[in-house]
Design a protein around this motif. Structure first.
Motif, mmCIF file in Angstrom:
data_model
loop_
_atom_site.group_PDB
_atom_site.id
_atom_site.type_symbol
_atom_site.label_atom_id
_atom_site.label_comp_id
_atom_site.label_asym_id
_atom_site.label_seq_id
_atom_site.Cartn_x
_atom_site.Cartn_y
_atom_site.Cartn_z
ATOM 1 N N UNK A 73 0.807 -1.220 0.000
ATOM 2 C CA UNK A 73 0.000 0.000 0.000
ATOM 3 C C UNK A 73 0.842 1.274 0.000
ATOM 4 N N UNK A 74 2.167 1.128 -0.013
ATOM 5 C CA UNK A 74 3.023 2.305 0.095
ATOM 6 C C UNK A 74 2.839 3.262 -1.089
ATOM 7 N N UNK A 75 2.639 2.729 -2.291
ATOM 8 C CA UNK A 75 2.436 3.598 -3.457
ATOM 9 C C UNK A 75 1.143 4.392 -3.294
ATOM 10 N N UNK A 76 0.086 3.733 -2.853
ATOM 11 C CA UNK A 76 -1.194 4.416 -2.653
ATOM 12 C C UNK A 76 -1.074 5.506 -1.593
ATOM 13 N N UNK A 77 -0.398 5.205 -0.497
ATOM 14 C CA UNK A 77 -0.218 6.192 0.578
ATOM 15 C C UNK A 77 0.567 7.390 0.059
ATOM 16 N N UNK A 78 1.642 7.133 -0.707
ATOM 17 C CA UNK A 78 2.439 8.230 -1.241
ATOM 18 C C UNK A 78 1.655 9.052 -2.263
ATOM 19 N N UNK A 79 0.857 8.400 -3.103
ATOM 20 C CA UNK A 79 0.036 9.138 -4.070
ATOM 21 C C UNK A 79 -0.961 10.054 -3.359
ATOM 22 N N UNK A 80 -1.591 9.542 -2.327
ATOM 23 C CA UNK A 80 -2.546 10.364 -1.563
ATOM 24 C C UNK A 80 -1.815 11.522 -0.891
ATOM 25 N N UNK A 81 -0.647 11.256 -0.316
ATOM 26 C CA UNK A 81 0.124 12.319 0.341
ATOM 27 C C UNK A 81 0.557 13.380 -0.665
ATOM 28 N N UNK A 82 1.008 12.964 -1.841
ATOM 29 C CA UNK A 82 1.401 13.925 -2.876
ATOM 30 C C UNK A 82 0.232 14.803 -3.303
ATOM 31 N N UNK A 83 -0.910 14.177 -3.532
ATOM 32 C CA UNK A 83 -2.088 14.948 -3.921
ATOM 33 C C UNK A 83 -2.506 15.919 -2.817
ATOM 34 N N UNK A 84 -2.430 15.460 -1.563
ATOM 35 C CA UNK A 84 -2.770 16.318 -0.426
ATOM 36 C C UNK A 84 -1.860 17.536 -0.375
ATOM 37 N N UNK A 85 -0.534 17.314 -0.485
ATOM 38 C CA UNK A 85 0.404 18.432 -0.419
ATOM 39 C C UNK A 85 0.275 19.358 -1.619
ATOM 40 N N UNK A 86 -0.043 18.809 -2.774
ATOM 41 C CA UNK A 86 -0.230 19.654 -3.951
ATOM 42 C C UNK A 86 -1.457 20.547 -3.773
ATOM 43 N N UNK A 87 -2.551 19.972 -3.329
ATOM 44 C CA UNK A 87 -3.763 20.772 -3.099
ATOM 45 C C UNK A 87 -3.508 21.802 -2.008
ATOM 46 N N UNK A 88 -2.852 21.390 -0.925
ATOM 47 C CA UNK A 88 -2.566 22.309 0.178
ATOM 48 C C UNK A 88 -1.672 23.458 -0.273
ATOM 49 N N UNK A 89 -0.635 23.158 -1.026
ATOM 50 C CA UNK A 89 0.296 24.176 -1.485
ATOM 51 C C UNK A 89 -0.376 25.178 -2.412
ATOM 52 N N UNK A 90 -1.068 24.668 -3.425
ATOM 53 C CA UNK A 90 -1.660 25.572 -4.397
ATOM 54 C C UNK A 90 -2.903 26.270 -3.862
ATOM 55 N N UNK A 91 -3.550 25.684 -2.864
ATOM 56 C CA UNK A 91 -4.673 26.356 -2.218
ATOM 57 C C UNK A 91 -4.178 27.552 -1.414
ATOM 58 N N UNK A 92 -3.038 27.403 -0.748
ATOM 59 C CA UNK A 92 -2.462 28.491 0.026
ATOM 60 C C UNK A 92 -1.969 29.618 -0.875
ATOM 61 N N UNK A 93 -1.410 29.257 -2.021
ATOM 62 C CA UNK A 93 -0.857 30.266 -2.930
ATOM 63 C C UNK A 93 -1.973 31.036 -3.628
ATOM 64 N N UNK A 94 -2.980 30.306 -4.066
ATOM 65 C CA UNK A 94 -4.061 30.968 -4.803
ATOM 66 C C UNK A 94 -5.074 31.519 -3.838
#
Length: 180
Positions: A159-180
């Motif tokens: 499940x490590x790939x799934x966990x990392x994919x979810x974490x990447x998507x979370x950080x991407x949304x968090x980062x771009x939500x803060x910037x925009x």
């Protein structure tokens, strides 16, 4: 108008693909991937005409190839500039620099996402040694190994790939939500 958006799509796609190749070169150098792997050879040959001369002028910072990072940033800024010129719009140089930096970060998230997805799919269908799979393994294993220590495989399902994919998507949304 439809022709302009079609050309805009084509130009954006070409810039994004080349930017991903540059970012792949940076990533491969950071993880010290096998230089003789066919994927590594493609990435080096596709980027060397520009990065080779830049590396003679711009020194590396530790294991980070700053010439490649600056080239990726320049390609992203050029992409924004070309698309703005096609649309007949203008932005200040400062705005282009900021958007160029955000574009590099966004494409870095995208390349990690796609490498993880391709690695997961190849793990299901690959039989035997595949040099592309070996390169993808070298790229992703430093990120997946710490997750595997916390979340062991369940009945042979990693499940490590799934966990990392979810974490990447979370950080991407968090980062771009803060910037925009």
């Amino acid at each position: 108008m439809a022709t302009q958006s079609a050309f805009g799509f084509l130009i954006e796609t070409i810039f994004n693909l080349y930017l991903m190749v540059i970012l792949l070169r940076i990533w491969m150098q950071l993880v010290k991937a096998d230089f003789y792997n066919p994927l590594s050879q493609f990435v080096v040959k596709a980027t060397h005409p520009v990065i080779g001369p830049l590396r003679r002028v711009i020194p590396s910072l530790g294991s980070l190839d700053t010439a490649s990072v600056l080239f990726a940033f320049a390609v992203a800024c050029l992409k924004i500039t070309v698309l703005l010129l096609m649309a007949g719009s203008q932005l200040s140089p400062q705005a282009i620099i900021i958007i160029g930096g955000l574009t590099v970060i966004k494409e870095a998230f995208n390349i990690v996402f796609w490498v993880l997805v391709i690695r997961a799919i190849l793990s299901w269908v690959s039989q035997g040694y595949n040099p592309i799979e070996a390169a993808l393994h070298q790229l992703t294993e430093p990120m997946l190994a710490p997750i595997r220590r916390v979340i062991p495989s369940l009945g042979g399902l990693d499940l490590s790939v799934l966990v990392l994919l979810i974490a990447l998507q979370f950080f991407q949304v968090l980062l771009f939500q803060q910037i925009l």
